[in-house]
Write an enzyme that holds these catalytic residues in place. Structure first.
Site, short mmCIF file in Angstrom:
data_model
loop_
_atom_site.label_atom_id
_atom_site.label_comp_id
_atom_site.label_asym_id
_atom_site.label_seq_id
_atom_site.Cartn_x
_atom_site.Cartn_y
_atom_site.Cartn_z
N HIS A 169 -6.55 9.65 -0.10
CA HIS A 169 -7.17 9.60 1.23
C HIS A 169 -6.28 10.16 2.34
O HIS A 169 -6.70 10.13 3.51
CB HIS A 169 -7.61 8.17 1.56
CG HIS A 169 -6.49 7.17 1.58
ND1 HIS A 169 -6.11 6.46 0.48
CD2 HIS A 169 -5.66 6.78 2.57
CE1 HIS A 169 -5.11 5.66 0.79
NE2 HIS A 169 -4.81 5.84 2.06
N ASP A 189 1.01 5.16 -0.20
CA ASP A 189 0.33 6.46 -0.12
C ASP A 189 1.08 7.50 -0.95
O ASP A 189 2.26 7.77 -0.66
CB ASP A 189 0.28 6.95 1.32
CG ASP A 189 -0.65 6.12 2.19
OD1 ASP A 189 -1.83 6.01 1.84
OD2 ASP A 189 -0.18 5.58 3.22
N HIS A 195 0.86 -1.18 0.00
CA HIS A 195 0.00 0.00 0.00
C HIS A 195 0.89 1.23 0.00
O HIS A 195 1.61 1.49 0.97
CB HIS A 195 -0.92 0.00 1.22
CG HIS A 195 -1.74 1.27 1.32
ND1 HIS A 195 -2.55 1.69 0.31
CD2 HIS A 195 -1.86 2.19 2.32
CE1 HIS A 195 -3.14 2.82 0.66
NE2 HIS A 195 -2.72 3.15 1.88
N ASP A 222 -7.67 1.46 2.70
CA ASP A 222 -7.20 2.36 3.75
C ASP A 222 -8.11 3.54 4.07
O ASP A 222 -7.97 4.13 5.13
CB ASP A 222 -5.80 2.88 3.39
CG ASP A 222 -5.07 3.48 4.59
OD1 ASP A 222 -5.39 3.10 5.73
OD2 ASP A 222 -4.17 4.31 4.40
#
Length: 1001
Positions: free
Chosen positions: A418, A50, A48, A164
């Site tokens: 996000h 970001d 993941h 997430d």
């Protein structure tokens, strides 16, 4: 078929063959096989990433992401059994551009064999609370386009992977279904909800994304992942485990001759964990995510331990174990579950607000960083206008015009991440996001100027260069402040004519405004600018003394140029007067009364004769400042909203600055303190009241303050029931202390009843006759905590971190370091329930897609300007039904997903029905319209209906069907077609996505 078209199809076919290869077996056919009769554990190796959070997107890429992709590719090539899932195109595109042809071919081979699987496929994994639906669609389309051009069919994603985000919206589910996806997985839901779902084996369901409008075509299989998106506890095999020195996470030591041999212990523990997973899901398939944030920098270390785990767990099968581990992907797991032909429960609400433990509601980020939220929304609106102007102005890419729009599109897409629009990033990262969007805006302005040049020019004459004033909302614009004579050009991106109220910063004391014909006078007013804290503007910039206000009628999908001249020979109207003793502002449609202290006391709709004793006040909650060691000590922070007291403190008006009445608008000015003020406006020809608030710098005291506004109608009778939008589209009913699918225990009566508001919030009277609606100009958190209340949070300043990773308090410094000052507007409508939707739906569009003003200083007399420049233009040839909104009009940068006839250019066009079923007696019905003769300068050749993400023809998408417990058979999930030849028929809330091939005239 014409020969050029046949040639194009043959070339496209060759390209698809090259992209896939003769042995392409991607998709469900590429999955590793399960073992019948066993519990098959699908190990999903993933990372993941970001795009910005604790450090910037660039820093993450250079420190970690490039090494993740480098090492993962090598591991996949070394072992055909391995599978890996990658998600964020904002990062993958960077890595891809740095690779040579040989590496790109190798990666295509892995994708074609299903060993590297792209999941989600958007530019980012967008937030679901603070995002507008158009931005969600655009950011996915940007990622989908990259995958389509570089990987063909095998790059087309099938699974939503929202692992997430901090809560999940129903509109996200609906859009995901309309992308043609077969399912969605996410990691976060309320701890109480999760506990119930685990006990009742309902961690997987069919989510009904639009049950009242799109029906089963918006159904989406949705699964809650068992451990967020992290490894099963105790099996974190990433290199980060070494640096963390976490004794709870261990690697597998499988040499029995060495002292730390632990195979039996690790296998036993893993089998126990997987049996627990199975008890939550109730099938013979479970998914185990093997990854986390920025894992697989050293993919060999990670995957070697997973290899050991698979080998040793599966070896137990010889001793009778019924556990089988295999490398898998989200899509392979989904297909296995689907093939069981099980009946699933359904859900038709959303997953807000999210609380991961008691006293810990993630409803603060609905409002965090309100300035950034507004900027992101504003630039998204500008992006839509820029795409339209580039299309209508026939801008090609010879000067990089389309590339400039892509730059803005990419920066706005990044802003939907996000940890971006949510305001949950470090301050330095927030600056980086704003800087990127600012650069994208500047690039797109060049393209808009090129479009205007093409549209405005008469013969060989070139149009005047347009200037865009970035600080106009704080009364700064160098062109209009310094020039005595200038022009204002306003573009209307809506397909209906609108009256736009222009507010132009000026320093002169006498102006005349002329229409686009160069001689017709327009009523205008000069308002004195209300004083604001110095930190609201950049240092060294002197604000304008006045604002010139006038109404401009803008044509549909077009622009009009108005002339502002400081000439005393023309007829001049006196300036508005400040009337301190006056207590009423009034327009054609609405009236507001104030009491002797300056507070709002009554609102009247003059058309329907609805009058209510409305009050409006500013308050603040004192933020709880705890040490976060236990739930009861949870602090309010960037993510979390937790007031110290559930009753807010009223901010009293300290100065009533009176009422100013002009010909276009009347306004009342209130000063609550030296850090909070408000202007209440009623426009002559508008049905709403505007409340423009200015808040900050919030005093830094205690744990901080959270500023709200409350609109209240005593005795309204809504009894805790209110409605909020879902990402700006469909409307959901909310009720205090209630969740539709589980028995909620709300231990935070304020924060636990806050919901995201992207477009509007409303309350209906107890007799269901009347409705009060408040529209917002950015995402905010809101509720109705008391009878007759509409409460919205405006701004937050917090002095303690909430301990969810940021490591920094939400204490924005502002321009002068003393604290951020934010300005924004609410738009309040009072009407009958029968008329309400007809009012707020168009207004929501006008707020998001407001007239885009630009300014020029030509030095030409108006009549001479009119002779040389086209001062009025509409790109719409035929009127569209009032239920229909043009959502997208842009040129495909390279090619469309289907072949275009020779001599044509492919364009992406989306239309949407903006009303819900039964929302309005007249407008909530299907509508049909012709698209053949619609746009000026574009000759229609043909059109093909696409899936919402614009990466495939709708007819090529065949979604999996799912059995629902409340239905006797599998309901069809195929999206209904809207295109029939050259006519489009839209049902309520339906979006049609088209590739339209035009000849440019």
């Amino acid at each position: 078929m014409a020969a050029p078209a046949l040639k194009t199809l043959l070339l496209l076919g060759f390209c698809q063959f090259w992209l896939h290869g003769a042995d392409a077996i991607c998709g469900y056919e590429s999955c590793n096989k399960e073992k019948p009769g066993m519990l098959n554990v699908h190990l999903v190796a993933h990372t993941h990433n970001d795009p910005g959070w604790l450090v910037t997107v660039d820093q993450y890429y250079y420190r970690q992401v490039q090494f993740i992709l480098d090492t993962v590719i090598k591991e996949l090539e070394d072992d055909p059994n391995k599978r890996f899932t990658y998600v964020e195109m904002a990062f993958f595109t960077r890595w891809w551009k740095q690779q040579d042809k040989a590496m790109k071919d190798r990666v295509r081979g892995l994708v074609n064999q299903g060993r590297l699987e792209f999941t989600l496929g958007g530019w980012v994994m967008n937030d679901e609370a603070a995002t507008h639906y158009s931005a969600i669609i655009d950011q996915h389309k940007l990622g989908f386009e990259f995958l389509r051009h570089n990987f063909g069919l095998c790059g087309r994603t099938k699974i939503g992977w929202q692992i997430d985000p901090f809560g999940h919206s129903r509109e996200q589910a609906s859009l995901t279904a309309q992308f043609g996806f077969d399912g969605l997985f996410f990691g976060r839901l309320d701890s109480q909800d999760k506990e119930k779902r685990q006990k009742t084996q309902t961690m997987e369901m069919v989510w009904q994304g639009s049950p009242q409008n799109l029906g089963s075509s918006s159904d989406l299989f949705t699964g809650v992942l068992p451990n967020g998106y992290d490894y099963p506890s105790g099996f974190h095999f990433d290199v980060w485990n070494i640096y963390q020195q976490n004794n709870n996470q261990r690697f597998i030591h499988d040499d029995p001759s060495l002292q730390d041999y632990n195979v039996d212990e690790m296998v036993d523990k893993f089998i126990v964990a997987m049996k627990e997973y199975q008890s939550w899901y109730g099938t013979n398939h479970v998914i185990a995510t093997m990854g986390s944030d920025f894992n697989y920098v050293d993919a060999h270390l990670n995957l070697k331990n997973i290899d050991k785990l698979i080998r040793h767990v599966n070896a137990r099968q010889k001793s009778g174990s019924k556990i089988n581990l295999l490398y898998s992907t989200p899509s392979c797991y989904l297909k296995s579950v689907h093939d069981d032909n099980k009946n699933w429960t359904t859900k038709s609400d959303d997953f807000f607000p999210y609380a991961n433990r008691p006293h810990t509601y993630w409803s603060g980020y609905f409002t965090s960083r309100p300035g950034q939220k507004r900027y992101t929304r504003q630039l998204n609106g500008f992006l839509q206008s820029a795409k339209q102007l580039a299309t209508l102005g026939h801008v090609d890419n010879s000067k990089g015009g389309l590339d400039n729009i892509q730059k803005l599109a990419a920066s706005v897409a990044l802003g939907q991440h996000h940890d971006a629009v949510t305001g949950t990033e470090k301050q330095v990262v927030a600056y980086d996001y704003i800087q990127r969007m600012s650069k994208g805006w500047a690039a797109a302005q060049e393209t808009v100027n090129e479009a205007y040049s093409n549209l405005m020019s008469k013969g060989k004459e070139r149009s005047v260069h347009q200037v865009f004033c970035d600080y106009r909302n704080v009364s700064l614009c160098s062109v209009t402040q310094l020039a005595k004579n200038f022009e204002v050009t306003m573009f209307n991106p809506l397909t209906r004519a609108v009256t736009y109220t222009a507010r132009v910063p000026v320093d002169g004391d006498q102006y005349n405004v002329l229409k686009e014909d160069g001689h017709t006078m327009v009523h205008s007013d000069l308002f004195t600018v209300m004083a604001a804290p110095s930190g609201i503007r950049p240092k060294g910039r002197k604000p304008a003394a006045r604002e010139l206000v006038f109404n401009a009628l803008l044509p549909p999908l077009g622009y009009a140029t108005y002339f502002v001249r400081a000439e005393t020979l023309l007829r001049w109207r006196p300036n508005p007067r400040n009337e301190r003793d006056e207590r009423t502002i009034r327009g054609k449609y609405v009236e507001v009364d104030f009491d002797s202290n300056g507070y709002v006391r009554r609102l009247t709709n003059l058309v329907t004769n609805v009058s209510v004793p409305l009050t409006q006040n500013l308050f603040y909650y004192k933020a709880y400042a705890g040490n976060n060691t236990r739930p009861e000590f949870q602090s309010s922070g960037a993510y979390i909203f937790r007031p110290r007291d559930n009753t807010p403190v009223k901010i009293k008006i300290t100065k009533w600055e009176g009422i100013v009445k002009g010909s276009a608008v009347q306004e009342a000015r209130q000063r609550f303190s030296d850090w909070a003020s408000q202007v209440v406006r009623v426009y002559k020809d508008k049905p709403y009241v505007e409340f423009e608030w200015t808040v900050g710098p919030i005093p830094a005291e205690g744990g901080g303050k959270e500023i709200i506004t409350r609109y209240n109608i005593p005795g309204w009778g809504n009894k805790g029931v209110f409605h909020t939008d879902s990402n700006g589209r469909e409307i959901l009913q909310r009720q205090l202390n209630y969740r539709p699918t589980w028995q909620a225990k709300i231990d935070e009566p304020v924060a636990g009843n806050y919901f995201p508001v992207d477009s509007h919030i409303n309350i209906k009277s107890g007799d269901s006759k009347y409705q009060l609606t408040v529209l917002v100009d950015r995402a905010e958190g809101g509720s109705s905590l008391n009878d007759g209340d509409v409460e919205l949070m405006l701004h937050r300043r917090l002095l303690v971190d909430d301990y969810f990773g940021v490591g920094q308090a939400l204490n924005e410094p502002g321009l002068d370091g003393k604290g951020l000052i934010v300005r924004g507007s609410h738009y309040v409508l009072l009407d009958t329930v029968e008329n309400a939707a007809r009012q707020f739906r168009p207004l929501a569009q006008e707020i998001f897609l407001s007239g885009q003003p630009s300014f020029s200083e030509s030095q030409l007399a108006p009549q001479e300007y009119v002779q040389k420049v086209n001062t009025k233009y509409s790109g719409l040839l035929e009127r569209l039904p009032e239920q229909v909104h043009l959502l997208t009009l842009e040129q495909f940068l390279v090619d469309g997903p289907v072949a275009s006839p020779g001599g044509t250019t492919p364009y992406l066009v989306r239309f949407e029905h903006i009303y819900e079923a039964k929302e309005d007696a007249r407008l909530s019905v299907p509508v049909t319209f012709d698209i053949e003769h619609l746009f000026e300068g574009l000759f229609f050749v043909d059109a093909t209906e696409l899936v919402l993400g614009a990466n495939a023809a709708l007819t090529d998408i065949h979604r999996l069907q799912w059995n629902k417990r409340d239905s006797s058979h599998a309901t069809p999930t195929q999206m209904p077609t809207a295109l029939n030849g050259r006519k489009v028929t839209l049902k309520p809330m339906q979006i049609v996505t088209l590739q339209v091939n035009f000849e440019v005239l």
